[in-house]
Motif scaffolding. Structure first.
Motif, PDB file in Angstrom:
ATOM      1  N   SER A 177       0.832  -1.209   0.000  1.00  0.00           N
ATOM      2  CA  SER A 177       0.000   0.000   0.000  1.00  0.00           C
ATOM      3  C   SER A 177       0.861   1.253   0.000  1.00  0.00           C
ATOM      4  O   SER A 177       0.453   2.292  -0.527  1.00  0.00           O
ATOM      5  N   THR A 205       0.602   3.660  -3.753  1.00  0.00           N
ATOM      6  CA  THR A 205      -0.310   4.774  -3.542  1.00  0.00           C
ATOM      7  C   THR A 205      -0.100   5.860  -4.590  1.00  0.00           C
ATOM      8  O   THR A 205       0.994   6.014  -5.150  1.00  0.00           O
ATOM      9  N   ASP A 261     -14.109   6.767   0.414  1.00  0.00           N
ATOM     10  CA  ASP A 261     -13.488   6.827  -0.913  1.00  0.00           C
ATOM     11  C   ASP A 261     -12.424   5.760  -1.124  1.00  0.00           C
ATOM     12  O   ASP A 261     -12.114   5.415  -2.264  1.00  0.00           O
ATOM     13  N   HIS A 262     -11.836   5.250  -0.039  1.00  0.00           N
ATOM     14  CA  HIS A 262     -10.749   4.261  -0.151  1.00  0.00           C
ATOM     15  C   HIS A 262     -11.008   3.110   0.825  1.00  0.00           C
ATOM     16  O   HIS A 262     -10.223   2.888   1.756  1.00  0.00           O
ATOM     17  N   CYS A 279      -8.238  -0.447   0.224  1.00  0.00           N
ATOM     18  CA  CYS A 279      -6.777  -0.300   0.241  1.00  0.00           C
ATOM     19  C   CYS A 279      -6.287   0.922   1.002  1.00  0.00           C
ATOM     20  O   CYS A 279      -5.078   1.046   1.245  1.00  0.00           O
ATOM     21  N   VAL A 317      -5.416   5.002   1.776  1.00  0.00           N
ATOM     22  CA  VAL A 317      -4.706   6.022   0.997  1.00  0.00           C
ATOM     23  C   VAL A 317      -3.218   5.713   0.863  1.00  0.00           C
ATOM     24  O   VAL A 317      -2.485   6.444   0.200  1.00  0.00           O
ATOM     25  N   GLY A 366      -6.635   0.455   4.529  1.00  0.00           N
ATOM     26  CA  GLY A 366      -7.958  -0.028   4.177  1.00  0.00           C
ATOM     27  C   GLY A 366      -8.431  -1.192   5.023  1.00  0.00           C
ATOM     28  O   GLY A 366      -7.808  -1.583   6.017  1.00  0.00           O
TER      29      GLY A 366
END
Length: 466
Positions: free
Chosen positions: A97, A101, A316-317, A320, A322, A364
């Protein structure tokens, strides 16, 4: 300073060659933890893109020695179980992650955070998990925690009383480190981190107190007073709650099931009474030397704002996040959400005040889910060992210390992002490694390790997988 670092490296190399065939890896990893706690980066560090301190240099030496011994000794295969793969998946997902990103460039900070708060603890876990282990070494671990607790407790009390002459190392009272000054913050310079270690030490003291004669009990009683005083001197509400829970859980296998229910119910009632009768005084408690009581109370108002920002990011995420270590690249944007009638921007300079929310926004549901499963498995494994009739007393104690460690970590983590407090993940993963290692032999360990002895701790399947 560079010359001193070179001399240290040369001396470490000479002693490393001498000790390579003699030192116990379990004792070496314990030394890394203690040195990292007392003589960490604030005591001595070589600054660069990645900061190196004495304990971090020793950690790489420890890992190198572990690899050499594994390659040299063909009779010791490393057979990983489900919990081993789970922790690899968790740390690997954090790295994935981080590097995938789409956050703006943040320099080396996210990578350094992953190295020091995920990769190094993972290495510590594997050394504790797969190195030779005996009852004698577990006794040394428990006594080391007790000694550390006495030191941290007395130091915290000295900080609170401003007895500067007896505080060591001196950076603990250095006014340059102004945050939390006036509280029992210890060598980690953080009262929550100090309280976390004191909670584990307090549990270790109580377990030792119950298994010794009257004379020894007097000494352990003094040790518990020092630890309790240190817990109070942190002036941190989450530490008080976590310490009480850790000590209580360390005794859960010594009382009947019916009494456990009554104990839990009584604790809930007592907490409610304290909250109703003294809640206002606790919330307005003056703590830091340079922070007023009203300012301390205002800090509580930030928590719902941080939770709202985390919720907006999660929408929004969700899967996973941000990106691990990239929270500050995004939180300003989500603090502008118009539907909330709160000054969310006041919370943007601060990290998330909850460890699960921190992992959720960074990595996430996948990252937070893996971490949650890990700590649940570790706690359940510790409970199984503590309740096992085949386990030796030292193994049962390490199971109970696992319960104390997990409970203190999570309860403090409800109010702070404990994953970014120095050394806390190292201790969590270390105790977990010992616990999983003990579980692979149902708590049956030899008294001492012999050089020619095949270590039982890696040759049998874990009890929890059956």
């Amino acid at each position: 300073m560079e010359f001193l670092g070179l001399l240290f490296a040369l001396a470490a190399g000479v002693w490393g060659i001498y000790l390579a065939h003699r030192v116990s890896l379990q004792m070496l990893v314990l030394a890394v933890l203690i040195i990292g706690t007392v003589f960490g980066p604030n005591f001595f560090a070589i600054n660069g893109p990645i900061q190196f301190s004495i304990d971090r240099i020793l950690w790489f030496a420890m890992l190198g020695l572990f690899v050499v011994r594994c390659l040299r000794d063909g009779t010791r295969p490393i057979e990983m179980n489900r919990m081993d793969w789970l922790i690899v998946a968790f740390v690997g997902w954090l790295l994935l992650s981080l590097i995938t990103t789409d956050a703006p460039r943040s320099g080396t900070e996210p990578l350094a955070r992953w190295i020091f708060y995920a990769f190094l603890p993972l290495g510590t876990y594997f050394v504790a998990r797969f190195s030779r282990l005996s009852r004698r070494e577990l006794r040394i671990v428990q006594r080391t925690f007790i000694g550390l607790g006495i030191y941290l407790g007395l130091t915290a009390l000295a900080e609170k009383a401003e007895l500067k002459a007896v505080i060591f190392p001196r950076f603990i009272i250095d006014p340059e480190f102004v945050e939390f000054l006036g509280r029992g913050r210890g060598p980690l310079l953080n009262p929550t981190g100090n309280g976390f270690l004191l909670s584990i030490a307090f549990a270790a003291m109580l377990l030792a107190f119950q298994q010794r004669n009257r004379i020894a009990k007097f000494g352990y009683g003094f040790a518990m007073l020092a630890a309790a005083g240190g817990v109070y001197a942190t002036l941190t509400r989450s530490v008080w709650i976590a310490a009480a829970a850790a000590v209580s859980l360390s005794q859960m296998n010594r009382i009947s099931r019916g009494l456990r229910i009554w104990a839990v119910a009584s604790a809930i009632v007592l907490a409610a009474v304290i909250a109703i009768g003294f809640g206002d005084k606790i919330l307005h408690l003056k703590r830091d030397k340079n922070l007023s009581a009203s300012a301390a109370a205002e800090s509580i108002e930030l928590r719902p704002m941080l939770a709202i920002i985390a919720w907006e990011i999660f929408k929004d995420h969700p899967l996973c996040g941000v990106g691990y270590g990239h929270y500050f690249d995004f939180n300003q944007e989500y603090a502008q959400a118009p539907q909330w009638e709160m000054p969310l921007r006041k919370a943007t300079p601060y990290h998330q005040h909850n460890v699960l929310l921190s992992y959720l926004v960074d990595s996430g549901l996948i990252g937070a889910g893996l971490f949650t499963i890990l700590v649940i498995c570790w706690g359940f494994t510790g409970w199984q060992i503590a309740r096992s009739s085949s386990a030796c007393p030292e193994a049962q104690n390490i199971g109970l210390l696992m319960l104390a460690t997990v409970s203190s970590y999570l309860l403090n983590g409800m109010f702070q992002d404990v994953s970014i407090i120095p050394m806390l993940n190292m201790y969590l993963f270390y105790v977990a490694g010992l616990t999983v290692s003990v579980d692979t032999v149902d708590g049956r360990l030899p008294q001492r390790n012999l050089a020619q002895q095949r270590p039982a701790a890696i040759l049998r399947q874990p009890a929890t997988s059956r």
